[in-house]
Structures are given as C-alpha cells and as structure tokens.
Enzyme design. Structure first.
Site, PDB file in Angstrom:
ATOM      1  N   HIS A 187      -7.392   5.834  -1.118  1.00 26.92           N
ATOM      2  CA  HIS A 187      -6.369   4.900  -1.616  1.00 26.92           C
ATOM      3  C   HIS A 187      -6.926   3.511  -1.875  1.00 26.92           C
ATOM      4  O   HIS A 187      -6.269   2.686  -2.499  1.00 26.92           O
ATOM      5  CB  HIS A 187      -5.217   4.809  -0.613  1.00 26.92           C
ATOM      6  CG  HIS A 187      -4.368   6.046  -0.574  1.00 26.92           C
ATOM      7  ND1 HIS A 187      -3.121   6.121  -1.144  1.00 26.92           N
ATOM      8  CD2 HIS A 187      -4.622   7.280  -0.062  1.00 26.92           C
ATOM      9  CE1 HIS A 187      -2.626   7.331  -0.973  1.00 26.92           C
ATOM     10  NE2 HIS A 187      -3.511   8.058  -0.314  1.00 26.92           N
TER      11      HIS A 187
ATOM     12  N   ASP B  35      -7.899  -4.717  -4.710  1.00 31.76           N
ATOM     13  CA  ASP B  35      -6.849  -3.818  -4.235  1.00 31.76           C
ATOM     14  C   ASP B  35      -7.031  -2.459  -4.887  1.00 31.76           C
ATOM     15  O   ASP B  35      -7.327  -2.385  -6.087  1.00 31.76           O
ATOM     16  CB  ASP B  35      -5.470  -4.392  -4.618  1.00 31.76           C
ATOM     17  CG  ASP B  35      -4.387  -4.013  -3.620  1.00 31.76           C
ATOM     18  OD1 ASP B  35      -4.513  -2.946  -3.004  1.00 31.76           O
ATOM     19  OD2 ASP B  35      -3.432  -4.788  -3.476  1.00 31.76           O
TER      20      ASP B  35
HETATM   21  P1  ADP Z   1      -1.042  -1.774   0.648  1.00 29.50           P
HETATM   22  O1  ADP Z   1      -0.991  -0.277   0.586  1.00 29.50           O
HETATM   23  O2  ADP Z   1      -2.418  -2.359   0.675  1.00 29.50           O
HETATM   24  O3  ADP Z   1      -0.186  -2.351   1.729  1.00 29.50           O
HETATM   25  P2  ADP Z   1       0.581  -1.718  -1.787  1.00 29.50           P
HETATM   26  O4  ADP Z   1       1.076  -2.852  -2.626  1.00 29.50           O
HETATM   27  O5  ADP Z   1      -0.021  -0.595  -2.531  1.00 29.50           O
HETATM   28  O6  ADP Z   1      -0.403  -2.326  -0.720  1.00 29.50           O
HETATM   29  O7  ADP Z   1       1.802  -1.120  -0.965  1.00 29.50           O
HETATM   30  C1  ADP Z   1       2.583  -1.913  -0.130  1.00 29.50           C
HETATM   31  C2  ADP Z   1       3.904  -1.196   0.155  1.00 29.50           C
HETATM   32  O8  ADP Z   1       4.494  -1.769   1.321  1.00 29.50           O
HETATM   33  C3  ADP Z   1       4.894  -1.365  -0.992  1.00 29.50           C
HETATM   34  O9  ADP Z   1       5.629  -0.179  -1.157  1.00 29.50           O
HETATM   35  C4  ADP Z   1       5.794  -2.508  -0.486  1.00 29.50           C
HETATM   36  O10 ADP Z   1       7.114  -2.445  -0.965  1.00 29.50           O
HETATM   37  C5  ADP Z   1       5.756  -2.306   1.013  1.00 29.50           C
HETATM   38  N1  ADP Z   1       5.915  -3.619   1.682  1.00 29.50           N
HETATM   39  C6  ADP Z   1       5.094  -4.673   1.606  1.00 29.50           C
HETATM   40  N2  ADP Z   1       5.587  -5.727   2.293  1.00 29.50           N
HETATM   41  C7  ADP Z   1       6.756  -5.319   2.825  1.00 29.50           C
HETATM   42  C8  ADP Z   1       7.755  -5.945   3.638  1.00 29.50           C
HETATM   43  N3  ADP Z   1       7.681  -7.202   4.044  1.00 29.50           N
HETATM   44  N4  ADP Z   1       8.810  -5.222   3.992  1.00 29.50           N
HETATM   45  C9  ADP Z   1       8.921  -3.940   3.576  1.00 29.50           C
HETATM   46  N5  ADP Z   1       8.022  -3.296   2.808  1.00 29.50           N
HETATM   47  C10 ADP Z   1       6.951  -3.970   2.440  1.00 29.50           C
END
Ligand code: ADP
Length: 460
Positions: free
Chosen positions: A154, A362
């Site tokens: 990922h 990312d």
């Molecule tokens: P990573 O996998 O590195 O965390 P991504 O952007 O691919 O980054 O995925 C992050 C996921 O986590 C997304 O689905 C996002 O909506 C969720 N997310 C990020 N911050 C929050 C938060 N504060 N509350 C709820 N969900 C969150």
C-alpha cells in the site's frame, strides 16, 4: 467461488477504520465475504496467551491474535514503522535498523504463518497486505501452503538506490519472489521494483508483468487503490450531512474553508502545508478574515519518536500562525487532533472550497479521492494535490503542486479559491470519471483476476 483470506497487520473494527488499508480491505470483504486474519490491537502479557480469536459479522469472519510487548516494540514499532516505513517513503534520515527489530519482524511473520496455515482450505485465495508482512508468503510456503498467494504494497516502493539501504533487502527480495503476484499502487512503484530486481538482484524481466529472480518466476503489476465512490458520495449528500453543514455555517463559518485530513505522519507534509497557508494569507491578503484552514490530523504511532516530534511541531506552528495573523473574530488555522466519523468527514469535505492534499510522499492517498467524491457536482470544490501522492499519477485534473515549495502551494490554493464555476464543474466531472474507473471494486477484481492468471502464465 474460492474463499478469500485477507491477512494484514491489524484487523480493524469495521466501525472504526484507521487508514486507507482498512477502507480498502473492508470494501473488498464486505462485497465478497471471506476471512480477515491479523493482529487484534491488543498486547498479551506472555507468549503462552497468544491464542487465535474468532468473530463473525455477516459473511465476514475475523480471525485475530494479540501480540506480546516485545513483538509490538521490535516488529511493529521497530522494523515495520521505524525502518521499512521511512525507507519506503524515501526518508533514510529517519530509518533506524537494529538486529532485534529484524528478528522481531521475522518472528511475528513466522508466528502468523504458524497460526494461519492450519486454517487454510485447499482452494482458498490468500491476499497479504502491506509492508508489515512481506515475508509471510514465504513462511506459509515453508509450511507447505501451495495456495495462490498475492501480496499488495500500500505504500510506495522507492528507487533501488534508496531501498538497498535496508540491511535485509536481499532476504526481502527472496520473500517477494515466493508470491504468485506482487501488486503496487502506481506505475512508478512497479518500475522501481523492476529496477531493483534487475539492477541489484541479478533478476530479469520475463514479460511486462512477469519477473524472474532467485530461481522463481512470479507476476508483478500496479493496481491503484480506489474508494467506494457512490457510497461516499451518498454520505456527503445525506440529510445528516446537510444538517451538519448548515450548523457549521451558522456557527463558525469562514467564507472559504480549506480542508486537510491526514493521519499525523511526517510523510503527510503537514508543517509545510501550514506554512503554505500562511504564505497564501501573505501573498493574497484579501483572504484574511475570509479563509480558514481546517486541519484534521489524528495521532498515530505515538510511541515512535519521529511521530511525537511532528505533533509538537504542528501544534507550535498552528499556534504561531493564529497568534501572528488571527484576530478576535477570525482564527486562520483550526487544528483538530482526533478521529471523526466518516459521515462527519464527508460533510466537512463537501463544505470545503479547497481540499489540500500535500503529502511529501504517499502510496496513493484516499483522502484526495474522498474529497472529490464528496463534492456537490453543481458547485464543487477544487482538489490541490501533491505530485508525490500516488493519486497524482491518475488525477490529472486536480491542481498538481510541489509540496516542498510553499509558494507553489499558496498560488495553487489561490487559483482554487478564485476558479470560475464552469472550470470547477469541468474538472470535477473529469475527476469523478477517473475515480469511478478505478474504484474499490475494480481494485479487488483486477488484483484477484491477475492473481488467478498468474499461475497460468507461469505454467505457460
Ligand atoms: P493513510 O492510509 O496513509 O492513512 P489515506 O489517505 O490513503 O492515508 O487514507 C486515510 C483514511 O483514513 C481515509 O479513508 C480517511 O478518510 C481516514 N481518516 C483520516 N483522518 C481521519 C480522521 N480524523 N477521522 C476519521 N477518518 C480519518
């Protein structure tokens, strides 16, 4: 249809997803049913307490195990998050390698294999997720598991010049070669991996999607992760979301809301993002008292030192910007340090004129996709996206920026704020078409089809 068994480091509570991987795996398993195996997030007091637990939810079975403290330190915080994570995000300066952490990583992968192997049926398809479990496939093979096994990374795969700094890179390569199929997020990651195989490991490219190395032939390709576009759009369009947005507008509303949503991680470029928002207010002072940045950044991996540091830095910076530029009736940066429900997030995305997604590196970045899916097609906001997010390889109609260049991000944010409605609608429509072409369902289908085809390709 064969049963799908997904293995990942952490099995999520379906009501509390923590990142992109949870979102994808749940989407895949909800639709098809199957088994999710991995750590339950708990720490057991001793190894003799490491039992497998079962839970069922509709067509989904969760099979989980705790870790012991030593595993958590050496495998999870150690090799996975203080070595592999920074290396894969091109941050050799933050990578810490110790023999204990490698040993912990090996040990937990062996134990997972020991627990999982007896539970597998002959025609199960096993799909291993992410950097915590690179050697799991090899550990299963060593226990006689002959099933189809795929692996998906990922996070980015760095150029070989960076990857070879990992002391165990040859062992990891041999582990990769035990899978039938290895999947990456982007064309760049796939290319980096092929370069590593051919330039550093004496392997060769057999065909566009097949490699030979360490006496094995296996498939590799790229399968960009997507989201469930319609269900996210529906959440943002629900009466609940509308109520939420009305309440927000009544209480605190800046006229222009710029939003950032990220786990609090040094790869997400948060300090530079705050600096570029400050720069926007300096370069385009007409935004003062009109625009505000809402940054939502729940903490993760706080036991790793680099994560505690980024938290301090960010808190200092938002205080500094608010102190310097804010006024009694205007706070430029709102910083929320906790998780929100997906419904609330969807409403916040929709109520924001600009989505600022500016990671320094990312794998994909699902927030970028969620922001687009949540917009009102008749009056959409604009996505400002880092060229170093995997999503930028596809989402060409976003405003693509260099996150290291605060002026570039400030200018793009201004362009997003000032963009005419017709252009916003055109860009949004094009982005939505791209999202649909690579949604969560397609990701699962394409990976599993390629996994299916991989054996036939080797046999031929
Ligand atoms: P990573 O996998 O590195 O965390 P991504 O952007 O691919 O980054 O995925 C992050 C996921 O986590 C997304 O689905 C996002 O909506 C969720 N997310 C990020 N911050 C929050 C938060 N504060 N509350 C709820 N969900 C969150």
């Amino acid at each position: 249809m064969s049963r799908l068994v997904i293995v990942s480091n952490r099995v999520a509570d379906p009501n509390q997803v923590h990142g992109g991987l949870d979102v994808c795996v749940l989407d895949a398993l909800r639709k098809r049913g199957g088994v999710w195996f991995g750590w339950n997030g708990e720490i057991a007091s001793k190894e003799s307490c490491l039992e497998v637990g079962y839970a069922k939810l509709d067509r989904l079975t969760f099979v989980t195990t705790p870790l012991v403290e030593r595993d958590y330190d050496e495998y999870y915080l150690g090799f996975a998050n203080a070595a592999l994570w920074p290396v894969h995000h091109y941050r050799l300066d933050l990578a810490r390698f110790t023999p204990e952490s490698v040993e912990g990583y090996r040990r937990v992968n062996e134990r997972f294999a020991e627990m999982l192997a007896p539970l597998l049926r002959r025609d199960d398809i096993v799909w291993v997720q992410d950097y915590h479990l690179i050697p799991l496939g090899a550990a299963l093979r060593a226990r006689g598991v002959a099933n189809r096994i795929g692996f998906f990374l990922h996070i980015p795969f760095p150029p070989p010049e960076v990857f070879v700094a990992t002391p165990e890179h040859e062992w990891l390569m041999r582990a990769y070669a035990e899978y039938d199929l290895v999947g990456f997020q982007t064309k760049t990651d796939h290319l980096n991996f092929c370069r590593f195989v051919t330039e550093c490991m004496g392997g060769r490219i057999v065909s566009t999607d097949m490699l030979q190395v360490a006496g094995k032939v296996f498939s590799a390709g790229f399968f960009p992760v997507g989201i469930d576009v319609d269900s996210f759009a529906a959440m943002a369009d629900s009466p609940d979301a509308a109520r939420h947005i009305r309440r927000m507008r009544k209480t605190s509303a800046p006229r222009i809301r710029v939003i950032g949503v990220d786990r609090l991680d040094y790869t997400k470029g948060l300090p530079d993002r705050l600096r570029s928002f400050k720069r926007l207010l300096e370069l385009y002072p007409e935004n003062r008292k009109r625009a505000a940045l809402l940054q939502i950044a729940p903490p993760t991996r706080e036991d790793v030192q680099a994560y505690a540091e980024i938290r301090r830095e960010l808190e200092g910076l938002s205080g500094e910007i608010n102190g310097e530029l804010g006024d009694f009736d205007w706070t430029p940066v709102h910083y929320i340090h906790r998780r929100l429900s997906r419904e609330t997030l969807a409403a916040l995305y929709r109520a924001s004129r600009v989505g600022l997604v500016t990671p320094l590196r990312d794998g994909m970045n699902l927030v970028a996709k969620e922001y687009v899916a949540a917009q009102d097609g008749t009056n959409p906001g604009v996505l400002v996206l880092s060229r170093f997010a995997g999503a930028a390889e596809d989402l060409e109609e976003a405003l693509i920026v260099n996150p290291y260049d605060v002026d570039d991000v400030a200018h793009a944010t201004q362009r997003a704020i000032a963009m005419p409605l017709v252009e916003r609608i055109d860009r949004h429509r094009a982005l939505l078409t791209r999202l649909r072409a690579r949604d969560a369902r397609n990701w699962t289908r394409e990976f599993l089809q390629a996994l299916d085809a991989s054996r036939m390709a080797v046999a031929a």
